[in-house]
Design a protein around this motif. Structure first.
Motif, PDB file in Angstrom:
ATOM      1  N   GLU A 227       0.758  -1.363  -0.177  1.00  0.00           N
ATOM      2  CA  GLU A 227      -0.064   0.059   0.092  1.00  0.00           C
ATOM      3  C   GLU A 227       0.811   1.292   0.004  1.00  0.00           C
ATOM      4  O   GLU A 227       0.652   2.228  -0.666  1.00  0.00           O
ATOM      5  CB  GLU A 227      -0.926  -0.056   1.216  1.00  0.00           C
ATOM      6  CG  GLU A 227      -2.107  -0.928   0.907  1.00  0.00           C
ATOM      7  CD  GLU A 227      -3.010  -0.090   0.020  1.00  0.00           C
ATOM      8  OE1 GLU A 227      -3.714   0.493  -0.024  1.00  0.00           O
ATOM      9  OE2 GLU A 227      -3.089  -0.941  -1.009  1.00  0.00           O
ATOM     10  N   GLU A 228       1.777   1.334   0.981  1.00  0.00           N
ATOM     11  CA  GLU A 228       2.825   2.470   1.149  1.00  0.00           C
ATOM     12  C   GLU A 228       3.405   2.603  -0.574  1.00  0.00           C
ATOM     13  O   GLU A 228       3.493   3.695  -1.091  1.00  0.00           O
ATOM     14  CB  GLU A 228       4.120   2.144   1.914  1.00  0.00           C
ATOM     15  CG  GLU A 228       3.441   2.261   3.414  1.00  0.00           C
ATOM     16  CD  GLU A 228       3.141   3.736   3.884  1.00  0.00           C
ATOM     17  OE1 GLU A 228       3.763   4.774   3.232  1.00  0.00           O
ATOM     18  OE2 GLU A 228       2.191   4.162   4.465  1.00  0.00           O
TER      19      GLU A 228
ATOM     20  N   GLU B 136       9.441   6.491  -6.553  1.00  0.00           N
ATOM     21  CA  GLU B 136       9.537   5.868  -8.015  1.00  0.00           C
ATOM     22  C   GLU B 136      10.981   5.204  -8.383  1.00  0.00           C
ATOM     23  O   GLU B 136      11.946   6.202  -8.264  1.00  0.00           O
ATOM     24  CB  GLU B 136       9.154   7.001  -8.999  1.00  0.00           C
ATOM     25  CG  GLU B 136       7.598   7.299  -9.114  1.00  0.00           C
ATOM     26  CD  GLU B 136       6.904   6.026  -8.836  1.00  0.00           C
ATOM     27  OE1 GLU B 136       6.922   5.303 -10.113  1.00  0.00           O
ATOM     28  OE2 GLU B 136       5.666   5.653  -8.307  1.00  0.00           O
ATOM     29  N   ILE B 137      11.150   4.233  -9.270  1.00  0.00           N
ATOM     30  CA  ILE B 137      12.308   3.647  -9.588  1.00  0.00           C
ATOM     31  C   ILE B 137      12.361   3.672 -11.239  1.00  0.00           C
ATOM     32  O   ILE B 137      11.279   3.250 -11.680  1.00  0.00           O
ATOM     33  CB  ILE B 137      12.281   2.147  -9.042  1.00  0.00           C
ATOM     34  CG1 ILE B 137      12.419   2.263  -7.801  1.00  0.00           C
ATOM     35  CG2 ILE B 137      13.448   1.581  -9.782  1.00  0.00           C
ATOM     36  CD1 ILE B 137      13.543   2.784  -6.944  1.00  0.00           C
ATOM     37  N   GLY B 138      13.123   4.362 -11.821  1.00  0.00           N
ATOM     38  CA  GLY B 138      13.305   4.191 -13.332  1.00  0.00           C
ATOM     39  C   GLY B 138      13.351   2.859 -13.847  1.00  0.00           C
ATOM     40  O   GLY B 138      14.026   2.001 -13.401  1.00  0.00           O
TER      41      GLY B 138
ATOM     42  N   THR C  38       8.642  -7.284 -12.620  1.00  0.00           N
ATOM     43  CA  THR C  38       7.732  -6.587 -11.329  1.00  0.00           C
ATOM     44  C   THR C  38       8.554  -6.987  -9.948  1.00  0.00           C
ATOM     45  O   THR C  38       8.716  -6.082  -9.142  1.00  0.00           O
ATOM     46  CB  THR C  38       6.502  -7.195 -11.221  1.00  0.00           C
ATOM     47  OG1 THR C  38       5.806  -6.876 -12.526  1.00  0.00           O
ATOM     48  CG2 THR C  38       5.702  -6.536 -10.155  1.00  0.00           C
ATOM     49  N   SER C  39       9.002  -8.227  -9.785  1.00  0.00           N
ATOM     50  CA  SER C  39       9.726  -8.541  -8.501  1.00  0.00           C
ATOM     51  C   SER C  39      11.010  -7.754  -8.244  1.00  0.00           C
ATOM     52  O   SER C  39      10.988  -7.126  -7.111  1.00  0.00           O
ATOM     53  CB  SER C  39      10.248 -10.081  -8.572  1.00  0.00           C
ATOM     54  OG  SER C  39      10.657 -10.347  -7.429  1.00  0.00           O
ATOM     55  N   VAL C  40      11.704  -7.483  -9.160  1.00  0.00           N
ATOM     56  CA  VAL C  40      12.872  -6.974  -9.128  1.00  0.00           C
ATOM     57  C   VAL C  40      12.635  -5.341  -8.856  1.00  0.00           C
ATOM     58  O   VAL C  40      13.306  -4.787  -7.845  1.00  0.00           O
ATOM     59  CB  VAL C  40      13.899  -7.039 -10.360  1.00  0.00           C
ATOM     60  CG1 VAL C  40      14.923  -6.210 -10.484  1.00  0.00           C
ATOM     61  CG2 VAL C  40      14.260  -8.282 -10.773  1.00  0.00           C
ATOM     62  N   THR C  41      11.804  -4.919  -9.587  1.00  0.00           N
ATOM     63  CA  THR C  41      11.244  -3.150  -9.237  1.00  0.00           C
ATOM     64  C   THR C  41      10.889  -3.417  -7.746  1.00  0.00           C
ATOM     65  O   THR C  41      11.166  -2.263  -7.247  1.00  0.00           O
ATOM     66  CB  THR C  41      10.420  -2.863 -10.514  1.00  0.00           C
ATOM     67  OG1 THR C  41      10.681  -3.210 -11.621  1.00  0.00           O
ATOM     68  CG2 THR C  41       9.684  -1.500 -10.067  1.00  0.00           C
TER      69      THR C  41
ATOM     70  N   LEU D  14      11.137  -1.226  -2.329  1.00  0.00           N
ATOM     71  CA  LEU D  14      11.106  -1.765  -1.011  1.00  0.00           C
ATOM     72  C   LEU D  14      12.480  -0.959  -0.245  1.00  0.00           C
ATOM     73  O   LEU D  14      12.293  -0.504   0.841  1.00  0.00           O
ATOM     74  CB  LEU D  14      11.003  -3.040  -0.618  1.00  0.00           C
ATOM     75  CG  LEU D  14      11.194  -3.413   0.659  1.00  0.00           C
ATOM     76  CD1 LEU D  14      10.160  -3.103   1.669  1.00  0.00           C
ATOM     77  CD2 LEU D  14      11.137  -4.940   0.763  1.00  0.00           C
ATOM     78  N   GLU D  15      13.667  -1.089  -0.715  1.00  0.00           N
ATOM     79  CA  GLU D  15      14.679  -0.662  -0.333  1.00  0.00           C
ATOM     80  C   GLU D  15      14.664   1.173  -0.206  1.00  0.00           C
ATOM     81  O   GLU D  15      15.045   1.514   0.687  1.00  0.00           O
ATOM     82  CB  GLU D  15      16.213  -0.908  -1.250  1.00  0.00           C
ATOM     83  CG  GLU D  15      16.451  -2.374  -1.049  1.00  0.00           C
ATOM     84  CD  GLU D  15      16.421  -2.696   0.480  1.00  0.00           C
ATOM     85  OE1 GLU D  15      17.380  -2.050   1.298  1.00  0.00           O
ATOM     86  OE2 GLU D  15      15.909  -3.561   0.941  1.00  0.00           O
ATOM     87  N   LYS D  16      14.118   1.574  -1.326  1.00  0.00           N
ATOM     88  CA  LYS D  16      13.830   3.085  -1.352  1.00  0.00           C
ATOM     89  C   LYS D  16      13.111   3.499  -0.184  1.00  0.00           C
ATOM     90  O   LYS D  16      12.817   4.591   0.322  1.00  0.00           O
ATOM     91  CB  LYS D  16      13.527   3.644  -2.648  1.00  0.00           C
ATOM     92  CG  LYS D  16      13.665   5.146  -2.864  1.00  0.00           C
ATOM     93  CD  LYS D  16      13.759   5.530  -4.349  1.00  0.00           C
ATOM     94  CE  LYS D  16      13.691   7.154  -4.497  1.00  0.00           C
ATOM     95  NZ  LYS D  16      13.680   7.523  -5.723  1.00  0.00           N
ATOM     96  N   LEU D  17      11.834   2.550  -0.089  1.00  0.00           N
ATOM     97  CA  LEU D  17      10.912   2.890   0.840  1.00  0.00           C
ATOM     98  C   LEU D  17      11.558   2.962   2.422  1.00  0.00           C
ATOM     99  O   LEU D  17      11.450   3.819   2.990  1.00  0.00           O
ATOM    100  CB  LEU D  17       9.752   2.020   1.199  1.00  0.00           C
ATOM    101  CG  LEU D  17       8.682   2.187   1.971  1.00  0.00           C
ATOM    102  CD1 LEU D  17       8.077   3.329   1.840  1.00  0.00           C
ATOM    103  CD2 LEU D  17       7.451   1.014   1.919  1.00  0.00           C
TER     104      LEU D  17
END
Length: 260
Positions: free
Chosen positions: A44-45, A53-55, A94-97, A102-105
């Motif tokens: 949700e986050e 956002e990740i490029g 999708t899993s890699v993204t 998650l790391e950025k969060l």
């Protein structure tokens, strides 16, 4: 109303209601629901925030690096790997993204809190390498202190006189957290230099016998101060803070189990 099917075992259908009962009987239902709530909050986050956002180029490069590392350069071998791991390219992408988001969060949620949290935990993060000689009375401790100060071998005396198990390794205790030390020992160590003899100090603890002693002579071998320059330590603190943040988020959820 019939419960929805959850999985099939030997052609027998297991309903969601039965699956919940199995989890409950094994004592794993709470953990199972906890894992679901954890993933729910994270997703949700990630879905609703606009600061993580990740490029696509980052994901693409990560997949290229993964294929190089695992010798999956050839398209056919990569397809076979995806099939073996019960996935496809879109799901893998999708899993890699998700992993990067998650790391950025984690970083976004914890970065501002890490320095203060580090200061709070520093007494437990700072470590010292110590050697010791433990004896059961003050007179012997004083005598050994005198011998060492007059040139006697700490290691040899540890082997001969120490009551602790580490006497077989010349009294080398190894790495000790500052936060786990008795106050009197920590205070003495904080003003000591490597190689300096400390004590005798009376060792008081839950394992100490009633009355006097035992007494310890300690030698500082090395200081290992904690620092946020240590990327592994910083990552560990971020993970701790993130789990605390997640727990607070989960506690605020209203959860109802919709299985009779």
């Amino acid at each position: 109303m019939e419960s929805l099917s959850f999985l099939t075992i030997n052609d027998k259908t297991i309903s969601i209601e039965s699956a919940v009962k199995y989890l409950q009987a094994s004592g794993k239902l709470g953990q199972f629901i906890g894992d679901i709530l954890r993933q729910y909050v994270i997703e949700e986050e990630i879905r609703t925030r606009d600061d993580i956002e990740i490029g696509t180029a980052i994901t693409e490069q990560a997949i290229i690096d993964f294929r190089l590392k695992n010798q999956l350069i050839d398209p056919q071998s990569f397809q076979e790997w995806l099939k073996t791991n019960n996935t496809d390219y879109a799901t893998f992408h999708t899993s890699v993204t998700f992993g990067y988001k998650l790391e950025k969060l984690k970083t976004v949620v914890t970065e501002a809190k890490v320095p203060e949290y580090f200061i709070e935990r520093k007494i437990f993060l700072d470590r010292v390498v110590l050697s010791r000689i433990v004896v059961d009375n003050r007179e012997l401790a004083d005598e050994l202190q005198t011998q060492i100060e007059e040139g006697g071998s700490f290691e040899q005396l540890a082997k001969e006189y120490s009551l602790s198990d580490d006497r077989i390794v010349n009294g080398m205790m190894g790495i000790v957290s500052r936060g786990s030390m008795p106050d009197i020992l920590r205070a003495a160590i904080d003003v000591a230099s490597p190689g300096q003899l400390i004590g005798p100090i009376e060792i008081v603890g839950k394992d100490s016998p009633q009355g006097e002693g035992p007494y310890g002579l300690f030698r500082v071998e090395q200081f290992l101060p904690a620092s946020l320059e240590d990327t592994q330590l910083k990552q560990a603190l971020q993970n701790e803070l993130f789990e605390k943040w997640l727990a607070e988020k989960i506690q605020k959820l209203t959860v109802k189990l919709q299985v009779s």
